[in-house]
Scaffold this motif. Structure first.
Motif, mmCIF file in Angstrom:
data_model
loop_
_atom_site.group_PDB
_atom_site.id
_atom_site.type_symbol
_atom_site.label_atom_id
_atom_site.label_comp_id
_atom_site.label_asym_id
_atom_site.label_seq_id
_atom_site.Cartn_x
_atom_site.Cartn_y
_atom_site.Cartn_z
ATOM 1 N N ASN A 291 0.884 -1.409 -0.043
ATOM 2 C CA ASN A 291 -0.023 0.085 0.074
ATOM 3 C C ASN A 291 1.068 1.369 0.001
ATOM 4 N N THR A 292 0.787 1.980 -1.078
ATOM 5 C CA THR A 292 1.700 3.230 -1.298
ATOM 6 C C THR A 292 1.199 4.366 -0.665
ATOM 7 N N ARG A 293 0.973 4.445 0.516
ATOM 8 C CA ARG A 293 0.195 5.590 1.293
ATOM 9 C C ARG A 293 0.485 5.207 2.862
ATOM 10 N N ILE A 294 -0.161 6.212 3.613
ATOM 11 C CA ILE A 294 -0.238 6.128 4.830
ATOM 12 C C ILE A 294 -1.306 5.114 5.204
ATOM 13 N N GLN A 295 -1.264 4.221 6.381
ATOM 14 C CA GLN A 295 -2.254 3.474 6.452
ATOM 15 C C GLN A 295 -3.067 3.534 7.736
ATOM 16 N N VAL A 296 -4.466 3.143 7.668
ATOM 17 C CA VAL A 296 -5.189 3.531 8.724
ATOM 18 C C VAL A 296 -4.547 3.063 10.247
ATOM 19 N N GLU A 297 -3.798 2.258 10.442
ATOM 20 C CA GLU A 297 -3.284 1.682 11.489
ATOM 21 C C GLU A 297 -1.854 2.152 12.032
ATOM 22 N N HIS A 298 -1.523 3.206 11.201
ATOM 23 C CA HIS A 298 -0.159 3.685 11.298
ATOM 24 C C HIS A 298 0.146 4.105 12.931
ATOM 25 N N PRO A 299 -0.716 4.406 13.588
ATOM 26 C CA PRO A 299 -0.513 4.913 15.004
ATOM 27 C C PRO A 299 0.059 3.890 15.902
ATOM 28 N N VAL A 300 -0.214 2.719 15.765
ATOM 29 C CA VAL A 300 0.325 1.532 16.599
ATOM 30 C C VAL A 300 1.804 1.563 16.415
ATOM 31 N N THR A 301 2.228 1.789 15.284
ATOM 32 C CA THR A 301 3.730 2.009 14.993
ATOM 33 C C THR A 301 4.137 3.108 15.551
ATOM 34 N N MET A 303 3.415 4.733 18.432
ATOM 35 C CA MET A 303 3.369 4.377 19.721
ATOM 36 C C MET A 303 4.401 3.470 20.211
ATOM 37 N N ILE A 304 4.628 2.482 19.485
ATOM 38 C CA ILE A 304 5.852 1.844 19.713
ATOM 39 C C ILE A 304 7.509 2.310 19.534
ATOM 40 N N THR A 305 7.484 3.169 18.441
ATOM 41 C CA THR A 305 8.730 3.785 17.899
ATOM 42 C C THR A 305 8.930 5.220 18.482
ATOM 43 N N GLY A 306 7.780 5.654 18.732
ATOM 44 C CA GLY A 306 7.995 7.359 19.001
ATOM 45 C C GLY A 306 8.236 8.193 17.828
ATOM 46 N N HIS A 332 9.415 -0.122 21.550
ATOM 47 C CA HIS A 332 9.587 -0.120 22.996
ATOM 48 C C HIS A 332 7.918 -0.581 23.249
ATOM 49 N N GLY A 333 7.614 -1.701 23.985
ATOM 50 C CA GLY A 333 6.203 -1.670 24.434
ATOM 51 C C GLY A 333 5.396 -2.415 23.480
ATOM 52 N N HIS A 334 4.211 -2.079 23.691
ATOM 53 C CA HIS A 334 3.082 -2.847 22.947
ATOM 54 C C HIS A 334 1.948 -1.824 22.659
ATOM 55 N N ALA A 335 1.458 -1.828 21.353
ATOM 56 C CA ALA A 335 0.314 -0.932 21.139
ATOM 57 C C ALA A 335 -0.674 -1.529 20.571
ATOM 58 N N ILE A 336 -2.243 -1.456 20.647
ATOM 59 C CA ILE A 336 -3.276 -1.879 20.007
ATOM 60 C C ILE A 336 -4.184 -0.949 19.547
ATOM 61 N N VAL A 392 -4.039 2.291 22.254
ATOM 62 C CA VAL A 392 -3.306 2.142 23.695
ATOM 63 C C VAL A 392 -2.207 1.523 23.661
ATOM 64 N N TRP A 393 -1.098 2.264 24.440
ATOM 65 C CA TRP A 393 0.068 1.704 24.718
ATOM 66 C C TRP A 393 0.438 1.159 25.989
ATOM 67 N N GLY A 394 1.248 0.185 26.053
ATOM 68 C CA GLY A 394 1.595 -0.554 27.375
ATOM 69 C C GLY A 394 2.909 -1.181 27.492
ATOM 70 N N GLU A 395 3.685 -1.010 28.446
ATOM 71 C CA GLU A 395 5.039 -1.626 28.702
ATOM 72 C C GLU A 395 4.952 -3.316 27.938
ATOM 73 N N THR A 396 3.797 -3.975 28.558
ATOM 74 C CA THR A 396 3.774 -5.285 27.865
ATOM 75 C C THR A 396 2.486 -5.296 27.277
ATOM 76 N N ARG A 397 2.189 -6.577 26.507
ATOM 77 C CA ARG A 397 1.019 -6.606 25.935
ATOM 78 C C ARG A 397 -0.161 -6.739 26.805
ATOM 79 N N SER A 398 0.155 -7.281 28.082
ATOM 80 C CA SER A 398 -0.974 -7.568 28.864
ATOM 81 C C SER A 398 -1.162 -6.407 29.709
ATOM 82 N N GLU A 399 -0.238 -5.432 29.791
ATOM 83 C CA GLU A 399 -0.344 -4.368 30.440
ATOM 84 C C GLU A 399 -1.326 -3.275 29.435
ATOM 85 N N CYS A 400 -1.067 -3.608 27.996
ATOM 86 C CA CYS A 400 -1.674 -2.740 27.063
ATOM 87 C C CYS A 400 -3.259 -3.229 27.202
#
Ligand code: ADP
Ligand code: ADP
Ligand code: MG
Length: 461
Positions: A291-301, A303-306, A332-336, A392-400
């Motif tokens: 996909n040659t564009r920004i994607q809907v789900e780019h925020p999870v990336t 959140m974990i890369t800053g 760093h961490g996990h995002a959903i 949502v971001w968390g240190e681990t997936r379960s915290e997330c």
């Protein structure tokens, strides 16, 4: 040249997202809109707004001439296309450049090459990226379709070369089905995408959808790691995560490097996503599309890369080199992310436009809500039902997940039914907590586990 002003050729939450990114960079913003979108949030936030036509997308957001003449009149340097609409239209990218402006995305040629899913498979193969077993190129006729099916076995997928958005895909289980579906698929693709070309792929059962965020400036190419988007309905993503936590580190590295190899192969410029299917049982991954564009789900990336990917798009489009090297990018961490749609999950996801009578957004650490909503806003019935994305971001997936459950309870959207109750149920479900899902999981779960829907009903406003 640095971009000093940008026109946003889109609507909804992504238009808001782009305006905010531009404002952070001190870039002047011009928002185009249809007659049905006079009240949308992006119009209120932008420095300037231009009505470009009637509600039907063809008359406004898909009207190349109207968008370009608004941009010229407003005197902007650049146009950001967002996702959907004209974002993957190579002719639009060319028209923007021909009119003396910058298209925030790859060149028209790159969009056409990678947007043709058959040509993209060939690029992937050249770059040494494994593709799903199937047809070498377009499938010319039924005789050839039979030959391919004999090689791959059933079930097999018939896909439109120009397809997208989960449309233009059919699964067939037998020769008789193939005979019936092939001509129908071709006619449908011609009508929907203006290109009847088809190709075939073996169905990878129990696969996960894993995709890699790539970025290039034409000379340097990096990845921002991967996302897991297996929770889908009708081949459209509903819930996305980063990272794909079940991926072995060696596979992750190979996968991400293969996406960069593909970017390098076409000297990619801008943000893009390379999509794959991943089979846990064999640890094999297979390229499916770019996909040659920004994607809907780019925020999870993000959140974990800053990093802010939309700001980076504007900088690179303006001629800057990538601001990061691969070593600078450390997840760093996990995002959903949960996609919040104006749809009633209890009524087979019927679209539910209407007026927002109450909006309360949870103020909680690690929570971001990208949205087009405000109290009193009336959702027009003409467009995609995406209202916003709870990330949502968390240190681990379960915290997330824990934070996510809390955030979903705190997110109050009243006036229209939304998919919030679906996400609440998913966030509680055992399969999601253990991560034991694949691309067909959600549809089965909706029929069985979500069938005890009545319990969820009172939560809907
Ligand atoms: P993502 O790949 O970013 O997850 P989606 O598949 O959800 O994106 O698509 C984002 C938006 O773009 C949706 O509104 C979808 O309907 C639209 N879209 C994507 N590809 C196409 C296409 N080829 N033709 C028409 N609409 C598309
Ligand atoms: P689109 O352009 O509509 O996004 P994709 O080729 O990316 O189409 O496929 C969309 C979804 O369809 C994938 O995320 C996956 O769930 C399913 N899919 C696609 N190809 C295959 C395949 N070969 N085997 C199994 N599932 C597939
Ligand atoms: Mg896809």
């Amino acid at each position: 040249m640095t971009i000093k002003s940008v026109l946003v050729a889109n609507r909804g939450e992504i238009a808001v997202r782009i305006i905010k990114a531009a404002q952070s960079l001190g870039v002047r913003t011009v928002q185009v809109h249809s007659a049905a979108d006079v009240d949308m949030l992006a119009v209120k936030l932008a420095d300037e707004a231009v009505n470009i036509g009637s509600p039907a997308p063809k008359k406004s957001y898909l009207n190349i001439e109207a968008v370009i003449s608004a941009a010229k009149a407003a005197g902007v340097d650049a146009i950001h296309p967002g996702y959907g609409f004209l974002s993957e239209n190579g002719d639009f990218a060319d028209a923007v450049v021909a009119a003396g402006m910058i298209f925030v995305g790859p060149s028209g040629d790159a969009i056409r090459l990678l947007g043709d899913k058959v040509a993209a498979r060939e690029v992937a193969a050249r770059a040494g990226v494994p593709t799903v077993p199937g047809s070498g190129g377009r499938v010319a006729d039924l005789t050839q379709a039979h030959e391919i099916a004999a090689r791959t076995g059933f079930p097999v997928m018939i896909k439109a070369a120009a397809g997208g958005g989960g449309r233009g895909i059919r699964i067939v289980d037998s020769l008789a089905e193939l005979d019936k579906q092939f001509p129908l698929a071709s006619a449908e693709a011609a009508a929907a995408f203006g290109d009847g070309g088809l190709y075939m792929e073996k169905v990878i059962t129990k696969a996960r959808h894993v995709e890699v965020q790539i970025f290039g400036d034409g000379e340097n190419f990096v990845h921002f790691y991967e996302r897991e988007c297996s929770l889908q309905r009708r081949r459209q993503k509903v819930w996305e995560e980063a990272p794909a936590f079940q991926l072995p580190q060696v596979v992750r590295q190979k996968l991400c490097e293969s996406a960069v190899a593909l970017a390098r192969e076409v000297k990619y410029k801008g943000a893009g996503t390379v999509e794959y299917l991943y089979d846990d049982s064999t640890r094999e991954f297979y390229f499916i599309e770019v996909n040659t564009r920004i994607q809907v789900e780019h925020p999870v990336t993000e959140m974990i890369t800053g990093f802010d990917l939309v700001q980076e798009m504007l900088k690179v489009a303006g001629g800057a080199k990538l601001s990061v090297t691969q070593d600078d990018i450390r997840p760093h961490g996990h995002a959903i992310e949960c996609r919040i749609n104006a749809e009633d999950p209890l009524k087979d996801f019927a679209p539910s436009p209407g007026t927002i009578s109450r909006l309360e957004v949870p103020e909680q650490e690690g929570v971001r809500f990208d949205t087009m909503l405000y109290e009193g806003y009336t959702i027009p019935p003409f467009y995609d039902s995406l209202l916003g994305k709870l990330i949502v971001w968390g240190e681990t997936r379960s915290e997330c997940l824990k934070r996510l459950r809390h955030a979903l309870d705190g997110l109050k959207i009243e006036g229209v039914p939304t998919t919030v109750p679906l996400h609440q149920a998913l966030a509680q479900s055992a399969a999601v907590q253990t991560g034991a899902f694949h691309t067909r999981f959600l549809e089965g779960w909706l029929d069985t586990d979500f069938a005890c829907k009545d319990k969820v009903r009172p939560e809907v406003a």
